[in-house]
Design a protein around this motif. Structure first.
Motif, PDB file in Angstrom:
ATOM      1  N   THR A 141       0.816  -1.217   0.000  1.00 50.67           N
ATOM      2  CA  THR A 141       0.000   0.000   0.000  1.00 50.67           C
ATOM      3  C   THR A 141       0.850   1.268   0.000  1.00 50.67           C
ATOM      4  N   SER A 142       2.122   1.148   0.379  1.00 54.72           N
ATOM      5  CA  SER A 142       3.006   2.307   0.372  1.00 54.72           C
ATOM      6  C   SER A 142       4.021   2.255  -0.761  1.00 54.72           C
ATOM      7  N   ASP A 143       3.953   1.220  -1.585  1.00 50.33           N
ATOM      8  CA  ASP A 143       4.865   1.108  -2.708  1.00 50.33           C
ATOM      9  C   ASP A 143       4.538   2.187  -3.737  1.00 50.33           C
ATOM     10  N   PRO A 144       5.539   2.911  -4.244  1.00 51.81           N
ATOM     11  CA  PRO A 144       5.257   4.011  -5.169  1.00 51.81           C
ATOM     12  C   PRO A 144       4.564   3.583  -6.444  1.00 51.81           C
ATOM     13  N   LEU A 145       4.703   2.330  -6.818  1.00 46.39           N
ATOM     14  CA  LEU A 145       4.087   1.843  -8.048  1.00 46.39           C
ATOM     15  C   LEU A 145       2.703   1.265  -7.796  1.00 46.39           C
ATOM     16  N   LEU A 146       2.585   0.410  -6.775  1.00 49.99           N
ATOM     17  CA  LEU A 146       1.346  -0.327  -6.556  1.00 49.99           C
ATOM     18  C   LEU A 146       0.344   0.392  -5.669  1.00 49.99           C
ATOM     19  N   SER A 147       0.774   1.438  -4.964  1.00 52.26           N
ATOM     20  CA  SER A 147      -0.163   2.166  -4.109  1.00 52.26           C
ATOM     21  C   SER A 147      -1.277   2.810  -4.926  1.00 52.26           C
ATOM     22  N   SER A 148      -1.043   2.985  -6.232  1.00 47.26           N
ATOM     23  CA  SER A 148      -2.056   3.606  -7.088  1.00 47.26           C
ATOM     24  C   SER A 148      -3.313   2.747  -7.209  1.00 47.26           C
ATOM     25  N   PHE A 149      -3.204   1.450  -6.930  1.00 45.27           N
ATOM     26  CA  PHE A 149      -4.379   0.592  -6.978  1.00 45.27           C
ATOM     27  C   PHE A 149      -5.445   1.090  -6.002  1.00 45.27           C
ATOM     28  N   GLY A 150      -4.998   1.690  -4.904  1.00 44.63           N
ATOM     29  CA  GLY A 150      -5.921   2.139  -3.877  1.00 44.63           C
ATOM     30  C   GLY A 150      -6.851   3.248  -4.324  1.00 44.63           C
ATOM     31  N   ARG A 151      -6.481   3.954  -5.398  1.00 44.93           N
ATOM     32  CA  ARG A 151      -7.336   5.061  -5.832  1.00 44.93           C
ATOM     33  C   ARG A 151      -8.672   4.561  -6.358  1.00 44.93           C
ATOM     34  N   ALA A 297       8.772  -3.786 -13.220  1.00 39.60           N
ATOM     35  CA  ALA A 297       8.829  -3.422 -11.802  1.00 39.60           C
ATOM     36  C   ALA A 297       7.622  -3.969 -11.038  1.00 39.60           C
ATOM     37  N   MET A 298       6.446  -3.852 -11.614  1.00 39.30           N
ATOM     38  CA  MET A 298       5.236  -4.292 -10.924  1.00 39.30           C
ATOM     39  C   MET A 298       5.265  -5.793 -10.642  1.00 39.30           C
ATOM     40  N   TYR A 299       5.663  -6.559 -11.634  1.00 37.11           N
ATOM     41  CA  TYR A 299       5.709  -8.014 -11.438  1.00 37.11           C
ATOM     42  C   TYR A 299       6.820  -8.411 -10.474  1.00 37.11           C
ATOM     43  N   ALA A 300       7.971  -7.772 -10.584  1.00 36.46           N
ATOM     44  CA  ALA A 300       9.070  -8.103  -9.677  1.00 36.46           C
ATOM     45  C   ALA A 300       8.673  -7.850  -8.225  1.00 36.46           C
ATOM     46  N   ARG A 301       7.921  -6.775  -7.989  1.00 39.91           N
ATOM     47  CA  ARG A 301       7.570  -6.409  -6.609  1.00 39.91           C
ATOM     48  C   ARG A 301       6.791  -7.507  -5.907  1.00 39.91           C
ATOM     49  N   LEU A 302       5.954  -8.223  -6.639  1.00 42.76           N
ATOM     50  CA  LEU A 302       5.157  -9.286  -6.010  1.00 42.76           C
ATOM     51  C   LEU A 302       5.990 -10.517  -5.696  1.00 42.76           C
ATOM     52  N   PHE A 303       7.227 -10.580  -6.195  1.00 38.63           N
ATOM     53  CA  PHE A 303       8.123 -11.701  -5.900  1.00 38.63           C
ATOM     54  C   PHE A 303       9.142 -11.353  -4.815  1.00 38.63           C
ATOM     55  N   PHE A 304       8.971 -10.221  -4.157  1.00 42.48           N
ATOM     56  CA  PHE A 304       9.897  -9.855  -3.082  1.00 42.48           C
ATOM     57  C   PHE A 304       9.832 -10.876  -1.943  1.00 42.48           C
ATOM     58  N   GLU A 305      10.939 -10.971  -1.209  1.00 40.01           N
ATOM     59  CA  GLU A 305      11.033 -11.915  -0.094  1.00 40.01           C
ATOM     60  C   GLU A 305      10.033 -11.599   1.009  1.00 40.01           C
ATOM     61  N   SER A 306       9.546 -10.355   1.063  1.00 42.66           N
ATOM     62  CA  SER A 306       8.557  -9.982   2.084  1.00 42.66           C
ATOM     63  C   SER A 306       7.234 -10.709   1.912  1.00 42.66           C
ATOM     64  N   GLY A 307       6.989 -11.285   0.738  1.00 42.54           N
ATOM     65  CA  GLY A 307       5.932 -12.259   0.573  1.00 42.54           C
ATOM     66  C   GLY A 307       4.539 -11.764   0.267  1.00 42.54           C
ATOM     67  N   GLU A 308       4.371 -10.485  -0.112  1.00 40.69           N
ATOM     68  CA  GLU A 308       3.016  -9.999  -0.354  1.00 40.69           C
ATOM     69  C   GLU A 308       2.349 -10.626  -1.573  1.00 40.69           C
TER      70      GLU A 308
END
Length: 347
Positions: A141-151, A297-308
């Motif tokens: 929700t705070s990611d500069p790329l994916l936070s836009s989904f919240g709009r 970038a968007m696809y890579a972010r969902l593969f982060f070790e943080s697991g979202e």
């Protein structure tokens, strides 16, 4: 002043914005990294198959699109720049589903939502179609790329008379596998694969068909809360509807491709890239005007070790509640391969 909303026992009338019936062609480009708009076709298919709803598809007044012949299907040609035109088309509908491309004007989603409020629509499935909501979203929700989904959710929340159900489905599997290397890391046509880290981190991914089934199953339920624990649409009011086809890794995807294509790893050129570096590279490409950077970038972010990217582990999916079938991974992969063979993807 908004039209007064009346509660309904069952949803009978559904409006759908953004249905397209594309052919597989190179026109599927990185400006539309998650294929928004195409999902509407599959929702329409399953809603009509259930025979429980009258579906009104909103389309541009100059559109040449053709639609299935069905007694329960209406096509309303609208001027999207005219609130009056939108309100007229949406009036009488209980539920609105919005599926828009990311290249749609940035104000269009909010304008459609506002028109729905004036038309007396009670509930909206906004153009979200992303990662999990609530505690499942983590740092996204705070990611500069994916936070836009919240709009898209914010557009609905502006109108206190409206409610939403957000379809949380992760990335669409067949689309993402077929599109090309910046998406799931695969260029099926040229047999290349880029693994993020070791390629073993699992994420949730959903087929277009499963999304269509989920929406039809949800809207077939009674609307108000039911006694005795029976399910109702209101159980998901202002929440996420979390569905998934597979919890898989890139390694699982390549194994499936090998089974479908009759190949082995030796037939592929496999490279490895740190997922954080890939995300950074994608953001730099995007900032320099290269739109494939958005997908990368968007696809890579969902593969982060943080697991979202995994919104299933430690939580309950809604598949069972909706009676969704268990899908066959290789069948879904075969569809993606057929899409590539038909010319689908970014070129």
């Amino acid at each position: 002043m908004s039209t007064e909303h009346k509660q309904v026992d069952y949803i009978r009338n559904v409006a759908l914005v953004g249905v397209s019936f594309p052919t597989y062609s190179p026109s599927h480009h990185p400006n539309n990294p998650q294929g928004s708009g195409q999902i509407g076709k599959h929702m329409l298919k399953h809603l009509l198959a259930g025979g429980k709803h009258t579906v009104t598809v909103l389309t541009r007044s100059d559109s040449k699109a053709s639609f299935p012949s069905d007694a329960n299907l209406k096509v309303a040609k609208v001027d999207y720049s005219s609130e009056e035109s939108l309100v007229s088309a949406l009036r009488g509908n209980d539920f609105l589903i919005i599926t828009l491309s990311v290249v749609a004007p940035p104000t269009q989603h909010g304008e459609i939502v506002a028109a729905a409020a004036k038309a007396g629509v009670h509930c909206i499935m906004p153009n979200y179609y992303g990662f999990g909501l609530g505690e499942r979203s983590g740092k996204l929700t705070s990611d500069p790329l994916l936070s836009s989904f919240g709009r898209f959710l914010a557009d609905v929340k502006k109108h206190e008379e409206l409610h939403y159900v957000a379809l949380c489905c992760g990335f669409w599997y067949e689309f993402s596998l077929a599109m090309g290397e910046p998406w799931y890391g695969f260029d099926v046509k040229n047999r290349t694969a880029t693994f993020y880290d070791e390629g073993t981190r699992k994420i949730n991914t959903t087929t277009w068909e499963q999304c269509g089934r989920a929406v039809a199953a949800l809207l077939a339920l009674p609307v108000p809360k039911q006694e005795g624990g029976k399910l109702a649409v209101q159980d998901w009011e202002n929440q996420g509807l979390h569905v998934s086809s597979f919890l898989i890794s890139q390694r699982d995807m390549l194994d499936s491709l090998n089974r479908v294509l009759g190949t082995t790893d030796k037939d592929w050129t496999i490279t490895y890239e740190k997922v954080g570096e890939r995300y950074k590279k994608g953001m730099e490409e995007l900032q320099s005007g290269n739109r494939t950077g958005f997908a990368k970038a968007m696809y890579a972010r969902l593969f982060f070790e943080s697991g979202e990217g995994d919104y299933e582990t430690g939580h309950e999916l809604d598949n069972g509640k909706l009676g969704l079938p268990k899908e066959d991974l290789d069948e879904a992969t075969k569809k993606a391969v057929e899409m590539v063979e038909g010319g689908f993807g970014y070129h």
